[in-house]
Motif scaffolding. Structure first.
Motif, short mmCIF file in Angstrom:
data_model
loop_
_atom_site.label_atom_id
_atom_site.label_comp_id
_atom_site.label_asym_id
_atom_site.label_seq_id
_atom_site.Cartn_x
_atom_site.Cartn_y
_atom_site.Cartn_z
N THR A 38 0.82 -1.22 0.00
CA THR A 38 0.00 0.00 0.00
C THR A 38 0.85 1.26 0.00
N MET A 39 2.08 1.14 0.45
CA MET A 39 2.99 2.28 0.54
C MET A 39 3.83 2.44 -0.74
N LEU A 40 3.79 1.43 -1.60
CA LEU A 40 4.65 1.38 -2.79
C LEU A 40 3.91 1.62 -4.10
N ARG A 41 2.70 1.07 -4.19
CA ARG A 41 1.97 1.07 -5.45
C ARG A 41 1.37 2.44 -5.74
N ALA A 42 1.36 2.84 -7.00
CA ALA A 42 0.73 4.11 -7.38
C ALA A 42 -0.74 4.12 -6.97
N ASP A 43 -1.40 2.94 -6.98
CA ASP A 43 -2.82 2.90 -6.63
C ASP A 43 -3.07 2.65 -5.14
N ASN A 75 -1.87 -5.56 -2.54
CA ASN A 75 -1.76 -6.50 -3.65
C ASN A 75 -0.31 -6.96 -3.72
N THR A 76 -0.08 -8.21 -3.37
CA THR A 76 1.32 -8.69 -3.31
C THR A 76 1.92 -8.90 -4.70
N ALA A 77 1.07 -8.84 -5.74
CA ALA A 77 1.61 -8.90 -7.11
C ALA A 77 2.10 -7.50 -7.50
N THR A 78 2.95 -6.95 -6.64
CA THR A 78 3.51 -5.61 -6.84
C THR A 78 4.93 -5.81 -7.37
N PRO A 79 5.26 -5.23 -8.53
CA PRO A 79 6.59 -5.49 -9.10
C PRO A 79 7.72 -4.84 -8.30
N MET A 80 8.89 -5.45 -8.37
CA MET A 80 10.08 -4.89 -7.71
C MET A 80 10.37 -3.48 -8.23
N SER A 81 9.95 -3.22 -9.48
CA SER A 81 10.21 -1.89 -10.05
C SER A 81 9.55 -0.79 -9.23
N ALA A 97 14.04 -14.06 3.73
CA ALA A 97 14.94 -14.85 2.89
C ALA A 97 15.12 -14.21 1.51
N GLY A 98 14.16 -13.38 1.08
CA GLY A 98 14.24 -12.74 -0.24
C GLY A 98 14.81 -11.33 -0.21
N THR A 99 15.40 -10.94 0.91
CA THR A 99 15.92 -9.57 1.06
C THR A 99 16.90 -9.20 -0.06
N GLN A 100 17.75 -10.15 -0.46
CA GLN A 100 18.75 -9.82 -1.49
C GLN A 100 18.13 -9.62 -2.87
N ASN A 101 16.87 -10.06 -3.06
CA ASN A 101 16.21 -9.81 -4.35
C ASN A 101 16.06 -8.32 -4.59
N LEU A 102 15.77 -7.57 -3.53
CA LEU A 102 15.69 -6.12 -3.67
C LEU A 102 17.08 -5.53 -3.94
N VAL A 103 18.07 -6.02 -3.21
CA VAL A 103 19.45 -5.53 -3.42
C VAL A 103 19.86 -5.76 -4.87
N GLN A 104 19.53 -6.95 -5.39
CA GLN A 104 19.87 -7.28 -6.77
C GLN A 104 19.12 -6.39 -7.76
N ALA A 105 17.85 -6.09 -7.46
CA ALA A 105 17.08 -5.19 -8.34
C ALA A 105 17.71 -3.80 -8.38
N LEU A 106 18.21 -3.35 -7.23
CA LEU A 106 18.88 -2.04 -7.18
C LEU A 106 20.21 -2.09 -7.93
N ARG A 107 20.91 -3.20 -7.81
CA ARG A 107 22.17 -3.41 -8.55
C ARG A 107 21.89 -3.30 -10.06
N GLU A 108 20.84 -3.97 -10.48
CA GLU A 108 20.49 -3.96 -11.91
C GLU A 108 20.02 -2.58 -12.36
N ALA A 109 19.53 -1.78 -11.42
CA ALA A 109 19.10 -0.41 -11.74
C ALA A 109 20.28 0.56 -11.75
#
Length: 354
Positions: A263-268, A272-278, A315-327
């Motif tokens: 709710t703090m991340l999505r434009a809407d 909704n957990t189908a919220t993209p890492m983007s 356990a998925g914390t590094q997925n965000l780190v990786q998304a930032l790396r890719e950004a």
């Protein structure tokens, strides 16, 4: 892997709720569970090295409706939670602290009071837990109990959660909505800020009204911190920070911790957990643009709400780190976002020189 020191979680709330149902909180944390977001095995897997662990008092009667059903436009205006009784709140806060120390005694984590404690815990592979009070319902207006909590390891507090108390006013979970929803600090709240400044307790501005934010900015000699809040310009929920607030945080060498709740991340603003890492990367990019790379960190709100399925749990914390790396974020910048910025502001609030 970038070790992450995170600005906000509600793991003690989950452990407390399960203990009330007859579970063993020490076993649940150390051996692991499929529930919620944080335990020791999942934290190790995801490089979650520690964080601020909230002492949060749930409403005894109703539990809390955090998000009302949205209307046909996707708007919702959740009524504020009712104020709480002081004696009840003090008892529950004591129970949270009891669990925290039982965990420490069993080797589940280390309760940290200084930057050095956090550094040592991370170096030793121990989960570095800092006790944080989210909403000060357990404190009396004359602050006679504050020293007791300080001696028990309390090193951070938010004067209010999203409900009013004797110290100030909280913002509702509403979308779209400005954070300017109610008055700010009371006189007792102003005394609380002064006491935190002199004792060396970090003051956290997540959940407070915009007027309360400016009241703290005027009174406090610490950097301004919002441990788990995002950009209002991108997601206009009342809980997020306006550009003006972000400018003030930058000016004070403060910090914003990215909140992972959808709710703090999505434009809407929806659950909704189908919220993209983007969406997470977009908020980090925006916060870095407004506050600078030294003022942006992570404040997951693990165990506090629904988070994107690309992370799922600690356990998925590094997925965000990786998304930032890719950004395009380099390792030095990632080290700041993942832990160094938190350590800097904690040391500053705690009167430490590093």
């Amino acid at each position: 892997m970038q070790a992450v020191f995170d600005g906000h979680n509600d793991v003690l709330l989950r452990l407390w709720e399960n203990r009330n149902k007859g579970e063993d909180p020490v076993k649940e944390f150390i051996e692991g569970t499929t529930q919620g977001h944080i335990d020791l095995p999942r934290s190790r897997k995801g490089g979650l090295a520690g964080g601020l662990c909230a002492i949060y008092i749930p409403n005894p009667a109703t539990g809390e409706t955090i998000f009302d059903e949205p209307d046909s436009n996707g708007h919702y205006d959740t009524p504020l939670a009712a104020p709480l009784d002081r004696t009840y709140s003090f008892d529950i806060a004591s129970e949270f602290i009891d669990i925290a120390y039982k965990l420490e005694r069993a080797g589940g984590w280390k309760i940290c009071r200084t930057g050095q404690d956090i550094d040592n815990a991370i170096a030793d592979g121990d989960f570095a837990a800092v006790l944080h009070m989210e909403g000060c319902e357990a404190l009396d207006k004359d602050l006679k109990a504050l020293e007791l909590f300080y001696q028990a390891g309390l090193r951070s507090l938010g004067p209010v959660w999203s409900r009013h108390n004797i110290f100030g006013h909280g913002v509702p979970f509403s979308y779209p909505m400005s954070p300017d929803t109610a008055p700010g600090l009371t006189d007792a709240g102003k005394e609380l800020i002064k006491a935190c400044n002199s004792l060396g307790i970090l003051i956290d501005l997540s959940h407070i009204t915009e007027k309360g934010f400016w009241d703290v900015a005027k009174l406090s000699n610490q950097p301004l911190i919002a441990s788990h809040s995002n950009a209002h310009a991108l997601t206009p929920v009342a809980r997020n920070l306006t550009d003006k607030q972000l400018d003030a945080i930058a000016e004070s060498n403060g910090l914003v911790g990215l909140n992972y709740v959808t709710t703090m991340l999505r434009a809407d603003g929806q659950v909704n957990t189908a919220t993209p890492m983007s969406d997470m990367v977009r908020h980090i990019d925006y916060l870095v643009k407004k506050v600078g790379i030294d003022g942006v960190a992570l404040g997951s709100d693990y165990d506090g709400g629904p988070i994107p399925e690309g992370i799922t749990d600690a356990a998925g914390t590094q997925n965000l780190v990786q998304a930032l790396r890719e950004a395009g974020y380099g390792e030095d910048d990632l080290a700041k976002i993942c832990r160094e910025n938190w350590l800097r502001v904690l040391r500053s609030a705690w009167h430490e020189h590093h």
